[in-house]
Motif scaffolding. Structure first.
Motif, short mmCIF file in Angstrom:
data_model
loop_
_atom_site.label_atom_id
_atom_site.label_comp_id
_atom_site.label_asym_id
_atom_site.label_seq_id
_atom_site.Cartn_x
_atom_site.Cartn_y
_atom_site.Cartn_z
N MET A 177 -13.55 -58.06 26.56
CA MET A 177 -12.67 -56.96 26.25
C MET A 177 -11.89 -57.25 24.96
SD MET A 177 -13.32 -54.68 28.49
CE MET A 177 -12.05 -53.48 28.41
N ARG A 178 -11.48 -58.49 24.78
CA ARG A 178 -10.75 -58.83 23.55
C ARG A 178 -11.64 -58.64 22.32
NH1 ARG A 178 -6.01 -60.21 25.32
NH2 ARG A 178 -5.69 -61.66 27.02
N ASP A 179 -12.91 -58.99 22.44
CA ASP A 179 -13.84 -58.79 21.32
C ASP A 179 -13.98 -57.32 20.95
OD1 ASP A 179 -14.24 -61.51 21.20
OD2 ASP A 179 -16.19 -61.45 22.22
N ALA A 180 -13.77 -56.44 21.91
CA ALA A 180 -13.86 -55.00 21.67
C ALA A 180 -12.54 -54.41 21.16
CB ALA A 180 -14.30 -54.29 22.94
N GLY A 181 -11.51 -55.25 21.02
CA GLY A 181 -10.23 -54.78 20.47
C GLY A 181 -9.16 -54.44 21.48
N PHE A 182 -9.39 -54.78 22.75
CA PHE A 182 -8.38 -54.50 23.77
C PHE A 182 -7.44 -55.68 23.90
CE2 PHE A 182 -11.87 -51.70 24.86
CZ PHE A 182 -11.21 -50.51 25.11
N LYS A 183 -6.13 -55.40 23.99
CA LYS A 183 -5.17 -56.49 24.13
C LYS A 183 -4.74 -56.70 25.57
CE LYS A 183 -1.00 -53.79 23.19
NZ LYS A 183 0.22 -53.72 22.42
N ASP A 184 -4.97 -55.72 26.42
CA ASP A 184 -4.58 -55.83 27.82
C ASP A 184 -5.68 -55.21 28.67
OD1 ASP A 184 -2.92 -56.32 30.06
OD2 ASP A 184 -2.20 -54.25 30.00
N PHE A 185 -5.98 -55.83 29.79
CA PHE A 185 -7.01 -55.33 30.69
C PHE A 185 -6.65 -55.74 32.10
CE2 PHE A 185 -10.81 -55.94 33.20
CZ PHE A 185 -11.53 -54.80 32.95
N GLN A 186 -6.73 -54.80 33.05
CA GLN A 186 -6.47 -55.15 34.44
C GLN A 186 -7.26 -54.23 35.37
OE1 GLN A 186 -2.26 -54.81 35.13
NE2 GLN A 186 -2.24 -52.61 34.94
N ARG A 202 -5.74 -50.69 23.91
CA ARG A 202 -6.44 -51.09 22.68
C ARG A 202 -5.43 -51.23 21.54
NH1 ARG A 202 -12.03 -48.67 20.38
NH2 ARG A 202 -12.47 -50.50 19.14
N THR A 203 -5.63 -52.24 20.75
CA THR A 203 -4.71 -52.49 19.63
C THR A 203 -5.01 -51.60 18.46
OG1 THR A 203 -6.10 -54.29 18.85
CG2 THR A 203 -4.25 -54.84 20.25
#
Length: 43
Positions: free
Chosen positions: A1-10, A42-43
């Motif tokens: 998810m971080r590689d896709a530009g997301f800073k938070d995931f739950q 997403r950032t």
């Protein structure tokens, strides 16, 4: 998810509207709800 530009995931479990919580129709379903969702920022 971080590689896709997301800073938070739950992962988010199924929830009922408070009005529906007393309705026995949902009892069996909510014991093992057959769905899960996620929330991401997403950032």
């Amino acid at each position: 998810m971080r590689d896709a530009g997301f800073k938070d995931f739950q992962w988010v479990d199924a929830m009922l509207d408070p009005v529906e919580r007393t309705d026995p129709f949902w009892d069996d379903f909510m014991v093992q709800a057959p769905l899960t969702a996620f929330c991401a920022t997403r950032t």
